[in-house]
Design an enzyme around this catalytic site. Structure first.
Site, PDB file in Angstrom:
ATOM      1  N   GLY A  68      47.289  46.092  33.808  1.00  0.00           N
ATOM      2  CA  GLY A  68      46.915  47.357  33.206  1.00  0.00           C
ATOM      3  C   GLY A  68      45.984  48.096  34.137  1.00  0.00           C
ATOM      4  CE  LYS A  94      36.840  45.525  32.901  1.00  0.00           C
ATOM      5  NZ  LYS A  94      36.149  45.405  31.618  1.00  0.00           N
ATOM      6  CG  ASP A 149      32.783  49.665  22.230  1.00  0.00           C
ATOM      7  OD1 ASP A 149      33.020  50.310  21.194  1.00  0.00           O
ATOM      8  OD2 ASP A 149      33.408  49.824  23.281  1.00  0.00           O
ATOM      9  CB  VAL A 192      43.384  44.112  33.983  1.00  0.00           C
ATOM     10  CG1 VAL A 192      43.456  42.650  33.641  1.00  0.00           C
ATOM     11  CG2 VAL A 192      42.133  44.713  33.396  1.00  0.00           C
ATOM     12  CE1 TYR A 219      34.043  55.347  34.677  1.00  0.00           C
ATOM     13  CE2 TYR A 219      34.972  54.931  32.511  1.00  0.00           C
ATOM     14  CZ  TYR A 219      34.226  55.731  33.367  1.00  0.00           C
ATOM     15  OH  TYR A 219      33.691  56.881  32.913  1.00  0.00           O
ATOM     16  CB  ALA A 220      38.366  48.120  35.541  1.00  0.00           C
TER      17      ALA A 220
END
Lengths: 398, 404
Positions: free
Chosen positions: B65, B88, B186, B72, B69-70
């Site tokens: 994915g 990640k 979160d 994976v 920001y990242a």
């Protein structure tokens, strides 16, 4: 005359009808006949058709003697006729008369060949022997993979024995296994015997029942026929004595009907009685499923532990409801702090945990523990030493 | 050893870093510490060498994915290909607005390194690559997340026992965080990932923080808006674990009704406050002493009384009387009255009937990714554990009744 009616070399099959595997009683050590046995030098073993019907020892042929029977000895699988076996081995063990063989054979070991191809005969013998020793069952194994691995190993051994590869090593392995697992082998063999027996017993019972049913049906039919006959005779008699033909016929039909009804009722009653008796003795259902695994009752489940085994106990301090430090006191009174859900007790608890953290942790002990582990498992230990404690978890992680 | 990058060294500006790619030894200005540098010709200092060692333990696979920001990636250990991990990779460079390492990833590394719990995603290691990219080696969780399960109303059904099992795992993770002085901030269904065995793993600690000291303000602009508790809408700067418990309550309700409990649209804070007032009741000084003192306290003029218990029960009867009682207590307006994570676990809901489902009975994500996940888990020596292993050897039972 009798010479010609005799069956030509009657095939005496010792094959088990169920498994298709030839059964044998000899428990002779495998290696004794495997020692020099090799089919690669197939010269000494006649396999071609021309020599098939001639005894290689006395050269008598089936053409001259239709009752000629050939026997082999699993020591060397050399074929010879019955009379030669009688002649040579009746007085005790003697050397095989085939040129270049010379192995010592005994009379009682001679037997009829089951398969035409001597190689097949020998392979079946070996498989029988290996199978008698390596008789583990699938239930003995935890996983199917383990069972299949075992079967593969056994097949390797069998193949080696059949093809004469690594004979010495394989035989050693074989004997070591037989010695080490003698008891289990015995148990499994007994279990197999029992299974065979119970199977044939069940089959016998089924056949018996079928026969009884057929017999009963036949008897009933005969009975009915006899009654019809009797009835007709009765009607004739009455007609002969001068009664009205129509009434006699009607009467006869009525009587016959009544008899039949009676019989049906009796049969029904009989059936009910039988059923009651069966139910009483607990044999109502004759349908048995074979080969079910015995199921173990699951243990009663433990009550749900919402914390999942996590126990957080403060062993070094007790949290007070109130502390006099003004930092805490002011925060307690400040509505802006408390209305948002900020609880100073959380803070006090956290501070105490921080104050006492590290107590009860003995690094030296943990180091010795770790070193001990490292010594017991050198390779893993060195690998772990340089990745540190954190990644030790990784070794067990998915 | 997980080696966080040297934080005191400011990363080079991206433009310079790009140019230096053909000659890596150019930064070789650090003194040689006397290590066998022959095996690592380009690396001179110990930290980099350890970092290099760590990096070489994994084989990176395909991209699973990609986010803002990242990215994976799927990966596995070099030493054991059946041990899967997810890597990640935090993006740095001109496409990311924040300069240097983002706060989110720092928080994630900081807290995940500390926490070791069966229901919290595991951080196995951290390493950086030559561009000073941060790589987090995380537990491999192939079964998707709870959100997918909730949203797949056509394909997946689950029972009250399943809800209880999931909620129990979530609450254990939350309790563990709070007991260690960490606020997750979160919690929402798409941060609850599902492991191969079906267990829930709390992930994404990008907004987490340690519980604050008295008078130390925290931001109120945190937690995904639909799962944010009322005190944060009223701009409280001092709060505690109760904020996470409210989010858990929202997840609980969402699991039962299979729709977001407070789905304000458009997603503005004022709409959220309105919605909470409608669905729970208006926060007033009576039911929440001191709420008026909070800086951002605004409520609709029309005051809605607290929703009575039977209405809650009518909406969430699937979890029974006890479950609804817990839900009400988790969604209490006043954070002081709201249950703490620990007292949630002490509630009788968990021990009452039905028993929480066993892990193996929990539904997994359906569809193609499910099969992919299964394929991924069935590697190396794990094959015989599956129950279907004999399938090809067992005669199929024909169901004659099914054709009617």
């Amino acid at each position: 005359m009798s010479r010609f009616t005799q069956p030509k070399a009657a095939p005496v099959s010792k094959r088990d009808p169920r498994t298709g595997v030839v059964q044998s009683q000899d428990g002779e050590l495998l290696h004794s006949h495997m020692r020099l046995m090799s089919l690669h030098d197939g010269k000494s073993i006649p396999t071609d058709n021309a020599t098939l019907d001639v005894c290689p020892v006395c050269k008598s042929a089936r053409y001259m003697n239709p009752s000629l029977r050939f026997l082999v000895n699993p020591e060397c699988y050399h074929k010879m006729c019955e009379s030669c076996v009688d002649r040579i081995f009746s007085h005790g063990p003697a050397a095989c008369p085939i040129k270049g063989c010379g192995r010592t054979l005994r009379k009682h070991r001679f037997r009829e060949q089951t398969f035409e191809d001597i190689k097949v005969e020998r392979e079946v013998d070996i498989r029988k022997k290996v199978g008698a020793t390596f008789n583990r069952r699938e239930e003995d194994f935890e996983t199917l993979l383990a069972y299949n691995d075992y079967l593969n190993d056994v097949e390797d051994i069998t193949f080696n024995l059949i093809n004469g590869i690594d004979l010495e090593d394989t035989n050693r392995k074989f004997e070591a296994y037989a010695r080490a697992h003698g008891k289990e082998i015995e148990e499994n063999a007994q279990m197999a015997v029992q299974e065979r027996q119970s199977f044939s017993a069940a089959q016998k019972l089924e056949r018996q029942q079928a026969r009884e049913r057929r017999e009963a049906a036949r008897r009933e039919e005969e009975e009915e026929k006899r009654e019809v006959e009797e009835n007709r005779r009765d009607v004739l008699n009455r007609l002969a004595s001068g009664a009205d033909a129509e009434t006699v016929a009607k009467e006869g039909q009525r009587v016959q009907l009544k008899k039949r009804m009676d019989r049906q009722a009796a049969a029904e009653r009989q059936r009910q009685l039988q059923a009651a008796e069966d139910a009483h003795s607990g044999r109502t259902s004759k349908f048995v499923i074979k080969g079910l695994k015995t199921k173990q009752k699951p243990e009663p489940e433990a009550p749900v532990d919402p914390f999942g085994g996590l126990r957080l106990v403060d062993s070094y301090f007790t949290l007070q409801d109130d502390y006099v430090w003004e930092g805490i006191q002011e925060a307690r009174k400040d509505v802006k702090q408390t209305a948002g859900g900020y609880d100073v007790r959380d803070y006090a608890h956290r501070s105490l945990v921080a104050a006492f953290s590290g107590l009860g942790v003995f690094v030296a002990d943990e180091v010795t523990e770790r070193d001990k582990l490292a010594q017991s498992d050198e390779a893993v230990g060195t690998a772990r030493a340089d990745v540190g404690l954190k990644d030790a978890d990784l070794m067990t992680a998915p | 050893m997980a080696t966080p990058p040297a934080l005191d060294v400011p990363p080079e500006p991206p433009s310079k870093r790009r140019k230096t790619s053909p000659d890596p030894p150019s930064r070789n200005d650090t003194p040689d510490v006397g290590l066998p540098s022959s095996s690592f010709p380009a690396v001179a200092d110990l930290a980099e060498q350890l970092d290099d060692q760590e990096r070489k333990k994994y084989v990176k696979g395909k991209k699973l994915g990609s986010g803002q920001y990242a990215d994976v990636f799927s990966a596995h250990l070099v030493s054991d290909p059946s041990k899967l991990v997810a890597i990640k990779k935090i993006k740095v460079g001109p496409e990311v607005k924040e300069f240097g390492i983002s706060y989110d990833s720092l928080r994630e590394i900081r807290f995940l390194q500390e926490l070791d719990h069966p229901n919290i995603i595991k951080l196995h290691a951290v390493f950086s690559t030559k561009n000073q990219n941060l790589n987090l080696v995380l537990e491999h969780l192939p079964q998707g997340d709870l959100l997918k399960l909730i949203q797949d109303t056509g394909g997946i059904t689950y029972t009250a026992a399943d809800i209880k099992a999931w909620m129990l795992m979530l609450m254990r993770a939350t309790h563990f965080c709070h007991a260690n002085g960490i606020l997750h901030r979160d919690i929402k269904p798409n941060n609850l990932l599902l492991a191969a065995d079906g267990s829930v793993k709390l992930a994404d600690f990008g907004l987490a923080r340690a519980m604050a000291d008295p008078f130390q303000p925290m931001t109120y602009n945190t937690i995904t808006i639909w799962y944010r508790p009322p005190e944060l809408f009223f701009q409280a700067q001092h709060y505690g674990g109760a904020v996470d418990v409210w989010s858990c309550g929202c997840v609980f309700a969402e699991l039962i009704s299979r729709e977001v409990l407070f789905r304000a649209w458009p997603e503005t804070e004022i709409n959220m406050v309105k919605l909470i007032c409608e669905k729970v009741g208006t926060p007033t000084e009576e039911n929440w002493p001191g709420v008026g003192k909070l800086r951002g306290y605004v409520t609709p003029a029309e005051i809605v009384p607290l929703k009575p218990r039977d209405q809650w029960f009518a909406a969430f009867r699937a979890v029974g009387e006890v479950g609804v009682d817990l839900l009400i207590k988790m969604l209490t307006l006043d954070p002081r009255e709201r249950l703490t994570a620990e007292s949630v676990l002490k509630h009788e809901y968990w021990t009452s009937d039905p028993r929480p489902s066993k892990l193996r009975d929990l539904p997994r994500k359906g569809g193609g990714e499910n099969t992919m996940g299964q394929d991924l888990t069935q590697r190396g020596g794990e094959l015989p554990q599956t129950n279907g292993g004999r399938g090809d050897r067992v005669a199929r039972k024909i169901d004659f009744g099914a054709g009617k």
